[in-house]
Motif scaffolding. Sequence first.
Motif, PDB file in Angstrom:
ATOM      1  N   PRO A   1       7.291  11.620 -12.012  1.00 54.34           N
ATOM      2  CA  PRO A   1       7.345  10.151 -12.112  1.00 54.34           C
ATOM      3  C   PRO A   1       8.780   9.649 -12.170  1.00 54.34           C
ATOM      4  O   PRO A   1       9.684  10.365 -12.597  1.00 54.34           O
ATOM      5  CB  PRO A   1       6.620   9.862 -13.432  1.00 54.34           C
ATOM      6  CG  PRO A   1       6.748  11.122 -14.227  1.00 54.34           C
ATOM      7  CD  PRO A   1       6.770  12.243 -13.223  1.00 54.34           C
ATOM      8  N   ASP A   2       8.961   8.402 -11.706  1.00 53.73           N
ATOM      9  CA  ASP A   2      10.273   7.754 -11.839  1.00 53.73           C
ATOM     10  C   ASP A   2      10.612   7.619 -13.311  1.00 53.73           C
ATOM     11  O   ASP A   2       9.737   7.379 -14.131  1.00 53.73           O
ATOM     12  CB  ASP A   2      10.207   6.338 -11.241  1.00 53.73           C
ATOM     13  CG  ASP A   2      10.410   6.360  -9.736  1.00 53.73           C
ATOM     14  OD1 ASP A   2      10.742   7.422  -9.200  1.00 53.73           O
ATOM     15  OD2 ASP A   2      10.216   5.291  -9.121  1.00 53.73           O
TER      16      ASP A   2
ATOM     17  N   ASP B   1       2.107   5.607 -10.924  1.00 60.23           N
ATOM     18  CA  ASP B   1       3.495   5.633 -11.406  1.00 60.23           C
ATOM     19  C   ASP B   1       4.168   4.263 -11.278  1.00 60.23           C
ATOM     20  O   ASP B   1       5.203   4.120 -10.627  1.00 60.23           O
ATOM     21  CB  ASP B   1       4.305   6.706 -10.645  1.00 60.23           C
ATOM     22  CG  ASP B   1       5.668   6.916 -11.288  1.00 60.23           C
ATOM     23  OD1 ASP B   1       5.783   6.758 -12.523  1.00 60.23           O
ATOM     24  OD2 ASP B   1       6.625   7.231 -10.561  1.00 60.23           O
ATOM     25  N   GLN B   2       3.561   3.279 -11.888  1.00 62.93           N
ATOM     26  CA  GLN B   2       4.113   1.919 -11.848  1.00 62.93           C
ATOM     27  C   GLN B   2       4.394   1.423 -13.263  1.00 62.93           C
ATOM     28  O   GLN B   2       3.757   1.860 -14.225  1.00 62.93           O
ATOM     29  CB  GLN B   2       3.135   0.956 -11.156  1.00 62.93           C
ATOM     30  CG  GLN B   2       2.782   1.348  -9.729  1.00 62.93           C
ATOM     31  CD  GLN B   2       3.977   1.373  -8.784  1.00 62.93           C
ATOM     32  OE1 GLN B   2       4.913   0.578  -8.922  1.00 62.93           O
ATOM     33  NE2 GLN B   2       3.959   2.299  -7.825  1.00 62.93           N
ATOM     34  N   SER B   3       5.328   0.508 -13.355  1.00 65.91           N
ATOM     35  CA  SER B   3       5.709  -0.054 -14.649  1.00 65.91           C
ATOM     36  C   SER B   3       4.790  -1.217 -15.024  1.00 65.91           C
ATOM     37  O   SER B   3       4.103  -1.767 -14.164  1.00 65.91           O
ATOM     38  CB  SER B   3       7.153  -0.570 -14.580  1.00 65.91           C
ATOM     39  OG  SER B   3       8.026   0.491 -14.332  1.00 65.91           O
ATOM     40  N   PRO B   4       4.833  -1.621 -16.296  1.00 64.65           N
ATOM     41  CA  PRO B   4       4.073  -2.815 -16.697  1.00 64.65           C
ATOM     42  C   PRO B   4       4.475  -4.009 -15.827  1.00 64.65           C
ATOM     43  O   PRO B   4       5.648  -4.161 -15.481  1.00 64.65           O
ATOM     44  CB  PRO B   4       4.519  -3.045 -18.149  1.00 64.65           C
ATOM     45  CG  PRO B   4       4.949  -1.708 -18.621  1.00 64.65           C
ATOM     46  CD  PRO B   4       5.537  -1.009 -17.418  1.00 64.65           C
ATOM     47  N   GLY B   5       3.486  -4.806 -15.467  1.00 62.60           N
ATOM     48  CA  GLY B   5       3.760  -5.993 -14.664  1.00 62.60           C
ATOM     49  C   GLY B   5       3.623  -5.771 -13.174  1.00 62.60           C
ATOM     50  O   GLY B   5       3.599  -6.719 -12.400  1.00 62.60           O
TER      51      GLY B   5
ATOM     52  N   LEU C   1       0.837  -1.205   0.000  1.00 64.39           N
ATOM     53  CA  LEU C   1       0.000   0.000   0.000  1.00 64.39           C
ATOM     54  C   LEU C   1       0.873   1.256   0.000  1.00 64.39           C
ATOM     55  O   LEU C   1       0.585   2.225  -0.717  1.00 64.39           O
ATOM     56  CB  LEU C   1      -0.923  -0.011   1.227  1.00 64.39           C
ATOM     57  CG  LEU C   1      -1.901   1.156   1.339  1.00 64.39           C
ATOM     58  CD1 LEU C   1      -2.816   1.237   0.113  1.00 64.39           C
ATOM     59  CD2 LEU C   1      -2.752   1.024   2.605  1.00 64.39           C
ATOM     60  N   LYS C   2       1.954   1.225   0.750  1.00 65.72           N
ATOM     61  CA  LYS C   2       2.862   2.380   0.773  1.00 65.72           C
ATOM     62  C   LYS C   2       3.473   2.601  -0.608  1.00 65.72           C
ATOM     63  O   LYS C   2       3.538   3.736  -1.103  1.00 65.72           O
ATOM     64  CB  LYS C   2       3.961   2.170   1.828  1.00 65.72           C
ATOM     65  CG  LYS C   2       4.884   3.383   1.932  1.00 65.72           C
ATOM     66  CD  LYS C   2       5.941   3.246   2.993  1.00 65.72           C
ATOM     67  CE  LYS C   2       6.751   4.520   3.178  1.00 65.72           C
ATOM     68  NZ  LYS C   2       7.308   5.116   1.966  1.00 65.72           N
ATOM     69  N   ARG C   3       3.864   1.519  -1.245  1.00 66.54           N
ATOM     70  CA  ARG C   3       4.468   1.631  -2.582  1.00 66.54           C
ATOM     71  C   ARG C   3       3.475   2.233  -3.582  1.00 66.54           C
ATOM     72  O   ARG C   3       3.831   3.067  -4.415  1.00 66.54           O
ATOM     73  CB  ARG C   3       4.901   0.224  -3.023  1.00 66.54           C
ATOM     74  CG  ARG C   3       5.705   0.208  -4.275  1.00 66.54           C
ATOM     75  CD  ARG C   3       6.407  -1.127  -4.414  1.00 66.54           C
ATOM     76  NE  ARG C   3       6.731  -1.369  -5.803  1.00 66.54           N
ATOM     77  CZ  ARG C   3       7.223  -2.493  -6.280  1.00 66.54           C
ATOM     78  NH1 ARG C   3       7.450  -3.509  -5.464  1.00 66.54           N
ATOM     79  NH2 ARG C   3       7.483  -2.628  -7.546  1.00 66.54           N
ATOM     80  N   LEU C   4       2.214   1.800  -3.444  1.00 61.79           N
ATOM     81  CA  LEU C   4       1.173   2.312  -4.339  1.00 61.79           C
ATOM     82  C   LEU C   4       0.936   3.808  -4.099  1.00 61.79           C
ATOM     83  O   LEU C   4       0.895   4.610  -5.045  1.00 61.79           O
ATOM     84  CB  LEU C   4      -0.115   1.519  -4.075  1.00 61.79           C
ATOM     85  CG  LEU C   4      -1.207   1.528  -5.130  1.00 61.79           C
ATOM     86  CD1 LEU C   4      -0.709   0.901  -6.433  1.00 61.79           C
ATOM     87  CD2 LEU C   4      -2.430   0.761  -4.634  1.00 61.79           C
ATOM     88  N   MET C   5       0.804   4.181  -2.829  1.00 60.55           N
ATOM     89  CA  MET C   5       0.495   5.575  -2.515  1.00 60.55           C
ATOM     90  C   MET C   5       1.693   6.493  -2.776  1.00 60.55           C
ATOM     91  O   MET C   5       1.521   7.650  -3.167  1.00 60.55           O
ATOM     92  CB  MET C   5       0.020   5.695  -1.053  1.00 60.55           C
ATOM     93  CG  MET C   5      -1.264   4.915  -0.762  1.00 60.55           C
ATOM     94  SD  MET C   5      -2.635   5.303  -1.885  1.00 60.55           S
ATOM     95  CE  MET C   5      -3.236   6.823  -1.163  1.00 60.55           C
ATOM     96  N   ASP C   6       2.913   5.972  -2.573  1.00 62.19           N
ATOM     97  CA  ASP C   6       4.103   6.759  -2.919  1.00 62.19           C
ATOM     98  C   ASP C   6       4.113   7.048  -4.423  1.00 62.19           C
ATOM     99  O   ASP C   6       4.484   8.148  -4.858  1.00 62.19           O
ATOM    100  CB  ASP C   6       5.384   6.008  -2.537  1.00 62.19           C
ATOM    101  CG  ASP C   6       5.643   6.034  -1.029  1.00 62.19           C
ATOM    102  OD1 ASP C   6       4.918   6.750  -0.311  1.00 62.19           O
ATOM    103  OD2 ASP C   6       6.572   5.329  -0.577  1.00 62.19           O
TER     104      ASP C   6
END
Length: 236
Positions: free
Chosen positions: A64-65, A101-105, A49-54
């Motif tokens: 974005p990264d 801000d997440q990559s595919p997968g 959840l932290k990774r998602l909200m970050d």
Amino acid sequence: MCNDHPVQLPRRGLLAVSAASLVAGSLAAPALAQTAKPAPNAMTPDQALKRLMDGNARYVANAPDNKDFSAGRAARAQSQHPFAGLLSCADSRVAPELAFDQSPGELFVVRVAGNFVNTDGLASLEFGVKVLGMPLIMVLGHTNCGAIAATINVMKEKTQLPGHLPDLVKAIKPAIDLAEKANAANPLDEAIKQNVRYNVRRLLEAKPIIAEAAAAGKVKVVGGMYDLATGKVALI
Ligand SMILES: [Zn+2]
């Protein structure tokens, strides 16, 4: 992967495969036996959840990264390790990989207008939890949801809709009923929130796979609201 609880997928579900092949770990399931390294999604629900909200905070800040999409392509061809499942609206203005801000997968996304649980969507999320080992599911509603607004109008006006649209209304109606009881100042916002909460509860009660994983602390189911104007996701 134990096979005490064969995974049952609907006949036209995400993957028309036998339970045996799921258990055998085919279909790009994590190749745990081949490596001693923990899977990239081996984390607690709270870490996920932290990774998602970050990621959402980076999106909101327009920071974005940097992503090299080619780098992970070969690895993704072999397996996938999503750390979060998203049940989000089909609305074209909501794009989960961008908004978090997440990559595919990294995300396992199920989308349907009105972000509600139906059989095929549930089976997809069960696949994510049981086979892919994702520790988090977020039901993601959004401001100004056209599907919810239309359902409110249809129920008020008693309109007959064409095609399969009445099925959407039927699926969203429980949330509208809950919102009416709440008698909120903003009926649409209230209905959107009630719809998220209602579907979080449905997932938590979805036996055997998600309910059991949640009871064991292996998966967390949370609700979120995406603000179309700011891009910010608030937990609800
Ligand atoms: Zn919507």
